[in-house]
Scaffold this motif. Structure first.
Motif, PDB file in Angstrom:
ATOM      1  N   VAL A 159       0.816  -1.004   0.275  1.00 35.09           N
ATOM      2  CA  VAL A 159       0.047   0.007  -0.093  1.00 35.09           C
ATOM      3  C   VAL A 159       1.005   1.380  -0.026  1.00 35.09           C
ATOM      4  N   THR A 160       0.780   2.232  -1.081  1.00 35.87           N
ATOM      5  CA  THR A 160       1.550   3.474  -1.101  1.00 35.87           C
ATOM      6  C   THR A 160       0.421   4.317  -1.339  1.00 35.87           C
ATOM      7  N   VAL A 161       1.278   5.555  -1.380  1.00 33.37           N
ATOM      8  CA  VAL A 161       0.323   6.746  -1.478  1.00 33.37           C
ATOM      9  C   VAL A 161      -0.461   6.703  -2.659  1.00 33.37           C
ATOM     10  N   PRO A 162      -1.687   7.395  -2.753  1.00 38.66           N
ATOM     11  CA  PRO A 162      -2.539   7.499  -3.996  1.00 38.66           C
ATOM     12  C   PRO A 162      -1.889   8.080  -5.041  1.00 38.66           C
ATOM     13  N   PRO A 163      -2.304   7.726  -6.196  1.00 38.31           N
ATOM     14  CA  PRO A 163      -1.875   8.299  -7.494  1.00 38.31           C
ATOM     15  C   PRO A 163      -2.658   9.824  -7.648  1.00 38.31           C
ATOM     16  N   VAL A 164      -2.231  10.231  -8.833  1.00 32.36           N
ATOM     17  CA  VAL A 164      -2.722  11.594  -9.370  1.00 32.36           C
ATOM     18  C   VAL A 164      -4.281  11.663  -9.443  1.00 32.36           C
ATOM     19  N   PRO A 165      -5.166  12.280  -8.730  1.00 36.99           N
ATOM     20  CA  PRO A 165      -6.539  12.359  -9.270  1.00 36.99           C
ATOM     21  C   PRO A 165      -6.687  13.255 -10.467  1.00 36.99           C
ATOM     22  N   LEU A 166      -7.583  12.577 -11.260  1.00 38.70           N
ATOM     23  CA  LEU A 166      -8.066  13.276 -12.348  1.00 38.70           C
ATOM     24  C   LEU A 166      -9.078  14.040 -12.616  1.00 38.70           C
ATOM     25  N   LEU A 167      -8.981  15.556 -12.696  1.00 34.48           N
ATOM     26  CA  LEU A 167      -9.781  16.360 -12.883  1.00 34.48           C
ATOM     27  C   LEU A 167     -10.851  15.952 -14.081  1.00 34.48           C
TER      28      LEU A 167
ATOM     29  N   ALA B 164     -14.893  19.140 -10.001  1.00 34.57           N
ATOM     30  CA  ALA B 164     -15.103  17.523  -9.957  1.00 34.57           C
ATOM     31  C   ALA B 164     -13.859  16.543 -10.220  1.00 34.57           C
ATOM     32  N   TRP B 165     -13.589  15.770  -9.678  1.00 36.62           N
ATOM     33  CA  TRP B 165     -12.441  14.866 -10.129  1.00 36.62           C
ATOM     34  C   TRP B 165     -12.749  13.499  -9.730  1.00 36.62           C
ATOM     35  N   ARG B 166     -12.072  12.579 -10.048  1.00 31.42           N
ATOM     36  CA  ARG B 166     -12.008  11.115  -9.719  1.00 31.42           C
ATOM     37  C   ARG B 166     -10.642  10.265  -9.930  1.00 31.42           C
ATOM     38  N   MET B 167     -10.581   9.280  -9.085  1.00 36.08           N
ATOM     39  CA  MET B 167      -9.242   8.495  -9.242  1.00 36.08           C
ATOM     40  C   MET B 167      -9.265   7.554 -10.677  1.00 36.08           C
ATOM     41  N   PRO B 168      -8.127   7.276 -11.154  1.00 35.34           N
ATOM     42  CA  PRO B 168      -7.938   6.823 -12.296  1.00 35.34           C
ATOM     43  C   PRO B 168      -8.398   5.164 -12.291  1.00 35.34           C
ATOM     44  N   PRO B 169      -8.671   4.582 -13.186  1.00 37.78           N
ATOM     45  CA  PRO B 169      -9.015   3.296 -13.002  1.00 37.78           C
ATOM     46  C   PRO B 169      -7.621   2.377 -12.889  1.00 37.78           C
ATOM     47  N   LEU B 170      -7.861   1.121 -12.277  1.00 39.00           N
ATOM     48  CA  LEU B 170      -6.701   0.302 -11.948  1.00 39.00           C
ATOM     49  C   LEU B 170      -6.016   0.910 -10.754  1.00 39.00           C
ATOM     50  N   SER B 171      -6.496   1.944  -9.900  1.00 39.95           N
ATOM     51  CA  SER B 171      -5.848   2.354  -8.868  1.00 39.95           C
ATOM     52  C   SER B 171      -6.165   1.756  -7.623  1.00 39.95           C
ATOM     53  N   HIS B 172      -5.558   0.719  -7.114  1.00 38.86           N
ATOM     54  CA  HIS B 172      -5.900  -0.168  -5.941  1.00 38.86           C
ATOM     55  C   HIS B 172      -5.485   0.440  -4.815  1.00 38.86           C
ATOM     56  N   ASN B 173      -4.820   1.477  -4.482  1.00 35.58           N
ATOM     57  CA  ASN B 173      -4.260   2.216  -3.170  1.00 35.58           C
ATOM     58  C   ASN B 173      -5.449   2.761  -2.897  1.00 35.58           C
ATOM     59  N   PRO B 174      -5.743   2.283  -1.571  1.00 34.19           N
ATOM     60  CA  PRO B 174      -6.925   3.046  -0.848  1.00 34.19           C
ATOM     61  C   PRO B 174      -6.765   4.458  -0.787  1.00 34.19           C
ATOM     62  N   VAL B 175      -7.940   5.338  -0.835  1.00 33.90           N
ATOM     63  CA  VAL B 175      -7.850   6.570  -0.593  1.00 33.90           C
ATOM     64  C   VAL B 175      -8.939   6.933   0.510  1.00 33.90           C
ATOM     65  N   GLU B 176      -8.241   7.750   1.511  1.00 33.52           N
ATOM     66  CA  GLU B 176      -9.176   8.235   2.613  1.00 33.52           C
ATOM     67  C   GLU B 176      -9.780   9.560   2.563  1.00 33.52           C
ATOM     68  N   GLY B 177      -9.101  10.402   1.683  1.00 29.83           N
ATOM     69  CA  GLY B 177      -9.859  11.813   1.518  1.00 29.83           C
ATOM     70  C   GLY B 177      -9.064  12.408   0.376  1.00 29.83           C
TER      71      GLY B 177
ATOM     72  N   VAL C 254      -5.962  19.257  -6.854  1.00 27.80           N
ATOM     73  CA  VAL C 254      -6.453  18.440  -5.902  1.00 27.80           C
ATOM     74  C   VAL C 254      -5.074  17.263  -5.496  1.00 27.80           C
ATOM     75  N   LYS C 255      -5.251  16.895  -4.602  1.00 20.77           N
ATOM     76  CA  LYS C 255      -4.365  15.594  -4.181  1.00 20.77           C
ATOM     77  C   LYS C 255      -5.293  14.776  -3.190  1.00 20.77           C
ATOM     78  N   ALA C 256      -4.700  13.562  -3.381  1.00 22.94           N
ATOM     79  CA  ALA C 256      -5.472  12.326  -2.363  1.00 22.94           C
ATOM     80  C   ALA C 256      -4.502  12.158  -1.385  1.00 22.94           C
ATOM     81  N   PHE C 257      -4.952  11.426  -0.314  1.00 26.99           N
ATOM     82  CA  PHE C 257      -4.299  11.072   0.853  1.00 26.99           C
ATOM     83  C   PHE C 257      -4.764   9.842   1.465  1.00 26.99           C
ATOM     84  N   ASN C 258      -3.948   8.888   2.123  1.00 28.84           N
ATOM     85  CA  ASN C 258      -4.280   7.841   2.992  1.00 28.84           C
ATOM     86  C   ASN C 258      -3.233   7.554   4.068  1.00 28.84           C
ATOM     87  N   SER C 259      -3.403   6.440   4.651  1.00 36.25           N
ATOM     88  CA  SER C 259      -2.437   6.250   5.844  1.00 36.25           C
ATOM     89  C   SER C 259      -0.991   6.438   5.384  1.00 36.25           C
ATOM     90  N   SER C 260      -0.622   6.180   4.225  1.00 36.56           N
ATOM     91  CA  SER C 260       0.761   6.254   3.793  1.00 36.56           C
ATOM     92  C   SER C 260       1.306   7.470   3.529  1.00 36.56           C
TER      93      SER C 260
END
Length: 590
Positions: free
Chosen positions: A327-335, A350-363, A402-408
């Motif tokens: 588990v690593t930091v989330p990838p770049v969100p897509l606007l 509005a934004w979304r995470m790219p497909p095939l992104s398996h790293n969890p996003v907490e916010g 925008v950027k995403a974050f998780n526990s990593s």
């Protein structure tokens, strides 16, 4: 014994006719047959040019078209591609399946339904219901038959009771059917989502594999360049050694031939004259062929070894399960640029995470600059992927990311999107912040009040810089009230006249004169009032930080307030004797 209800019945001398007739089913069949008969009467040829069309003679089950006899011969011959089509009687025709005719026991379309009579007493109608036997009975069945000691109830009451029970049960089934329909819609949406996600995953997988192939191709080119350089270096060294050796060999051969010619001479004095120099020259030539001079300086073998086995093993072991760990930091969100927009001084992103992104996003963390090329600041932190920011400057250009974050940790920023707020403000009265006595109509562009006391209503726009001018039209003016026009903070007190607290700056006016008011301080009494049809203008100049009022296009007194700074909203206070509206067009600056 009935296979469904498992009830046993004995046959008497009447045989099957002794069973109770299902009168309800007979009535349904009768209605169905009447409907089919009506359809048969209405079945007309669908291709006739005559008016009215001829009655239909056949129905083509493949074409689903009704033909009369003439149109069948002309438009649907029994040859060629039509030879295999099946022609059937039209709906309701006596020869058609389920066609019209006398139904079992039913009367014609115009006849009434016959009242049911007791199966055992032909002259008696059913009047009671036997609860024990669960069947309708007549009066004589109670007096003479086996139902005399059974629990019986009125037929009408039991009919209503059972109808109510059936309706209640149907409501339950209806609810389940509704849930099933919603579930089917959910499943269909799931199908579409699976299809879309599958296409996205395939596209991303192809892109990732193409990226691996491209990287391998680039690395292959680099390695080939190294091999080429090594080969050219070896070739150059060998050619240099060949040229050098050839030159020395030519010199040595010439020296040898000269020495042999000298040895052939028989003149001792001439020989001794050059022999010492010639001996030294031969010795020097011999010393040039030192040890290693006749050995290649480079080897034909290349000292380059490519260990591709670990990479091949990694390729063979490449699978989706590897994407889950670690588990690593989330990838770049897509606007989602098609959903990003502006309205007045508000922006929506509005934004979304790219497909095939398996790293969890907490916010997510949304950042916005100050609209003047300044530093970014956080304006939203949360789990939503859609955010609207209000209260920005008009006619300003904002940069957002925008950027995403998780526990990593925190992932990288997205690309920056540029949003331009409106040049000119457009607003209505705000029902969400208005006093409860305020009544809004005309799409929130007209305001009045239910109370004799003054109540405050604000506009939907907020101003913090620039020059802004708006007008309000007095639609109704009765009994000389004192409406107040101006600006206010969002937390202004709304149950008294505008300008009585420190959160509002206003001009209140009657039919003869006006005053400016802030913090309940009345200043600059000016002659000239309002009436029905009057227009009140408000000029808020946040570049010069002052506020000026106009009545019917003429400035009302001096600039009302100086040193006005902060975020302000258009504001109005009025009572039930006044109705004020916003114009349908953009007012002209006075």
């Amino acid at each position: 014994t009935c296979p469904q209800c498992h009830r046993s019945a004995s046959l008497d001398q009447r045989g099957l006719r002794g069973f109770q007739r299902n009168r309800l089913l007979e009535a349904i069949v009768q209605r169905y047959q009447q409907g089919r008969a009506a359809a048969a009467a209405a079945a007309k040829c669908q291709l006739c040019d005559r008016s009215p069309p001829e009655p239909a003679a056949v129905l083509c089950e493949q074409c689903e078209v009704l033909y009369c006899a003439a149109c069948q011969l002309r438009c649907h011959p029994a040859r060629g591609p039509f030879a295999k089509h099946r022609l059937a009687p039209p709906p309701g025709h006596p020869g058609a399946p389920g066609g019209g005719g006398d139904g079992g026991g039913g009367k014609g379309a115009g006849g009434g339904r016959k009242l049911p009579t007791c199966a055992e007493h032909d002259l008696e109608n059913y009047s009671m219901y036997c609860v024990s036997c669960r069947s309708p009975v007549c009066y004589q069945c109670l007096e003479e038959g086996k139902h005399g000691k059974h629990d019986v109830k009125a037929l009408g009451a039991m009919w209503k009771q059972h109808k109510a029970q059936l309706s209640q049960a149907l409501n339950g089934v209806s609810d389940k059917a509704k849930e099933a329909k919603e579930f089917l819609v959910q499943l269909k949406n799931l199908l579409q989502q699976i299809q879309e996600n599958g296409l996205d995953y395939e596209a991303c997988l192809v892109a990732q594999c193409d990226a691996l192939v491209d990287a391998l191709t680039r690395q292959k080119a680099k390695l080939l360049t190294k091999v080429t350089k090594e080969r050219e270096h070896k070739l150059k060294v060998v050619w240099d050694q060949i040229n050098h050796c050839t030159l020395k060999l030519r010199q040595s051969t010439g020296l040898m031939e000269y020495c042999l010619e000298v040895i052939k001479e028989n003149d001792p004095s001439g020989f001794l004259q050059i022999s010492d120099a010639l001996i030294k020259r031969v010795q020097v030539s011999q010393e040039q062929w030192v040890k290693g001079a006749l050995e290649p300086k480079v080897s034909a073998e290349f000292d380059l070894t490519l260990d591709s086995e670990p990479l091949l093993q990694s390729i063979h072991q490449l699978d989706f399960i590897q994407m889950k760990f670690p588990v690593t930091v989330p990838p770049v969100p897509l606007l989602q640029l098609e959903k990003c927009c502006t309205r007045n001084n508000s922006v929506t992103l509005a934004w979304r995470m790219p497909p095939l992104s398996h790293n969890p996003v907490e916010g997510y963390i949304l950042e916005l600059d100050d609209g003047d090329g300044g530093q970014f600041r956080e304006v939203y932190v949360g789990k939503e992927t859609l955010c609207t920011i209000d209260g920005l400057h008009f006619n300003s250009t904002y940069n957002a990311r925008v950027k995403a974050f998780n526990s990593s940790g925190v992932g990288p920023y997205s690309k920056t999107v540029i949003l331009q707020t409106s040049d000119v403000a457009w607003f209505t009265f705000d029902p969400s912040s208005a006093h409860r006595d305020i009544v809004l109509s005309n799409d929130n562009q007209t305001a009045t009040c239910n109370s004799y006391d003054d109540r405050v209503v604000l506009g939907t726009a907020a101003f913090s810089k620039g020059v802004h001018y708006w007008e309000l039209h007095v639609d109704r003016y009765d009994n000389h009230p004192d409406p107040a026009f101006g600006i206010a903070r969002i937390n202004v007190v709304k149950d008294m006249m505008l300008g009585k607290d420190d959160k509002a700056w206003a001009m209140y006016v009657d039919n003869n004169r006006s005053w400016f008011m802030h913090c309940n301080s009345h200043t600059n009494r000016t002659e000239g009032g309002v009436s029905k049809g009057a227009t009140v203008g408000v000029l808020l100049d946040l570049n010069k930080h002052n506020l000026t009022f106009y009545i019917n296009g003429q400035q009302q007194g001096p600039p009302a307030f100086e040193n006005v700074e902060g975020v302000f909203m258009p504001a109005l206070s009025l009572n039930r004797n006044v109705q004020v509206g916003l114009p349908q067009f953009s007012p002209t600056y006075p």
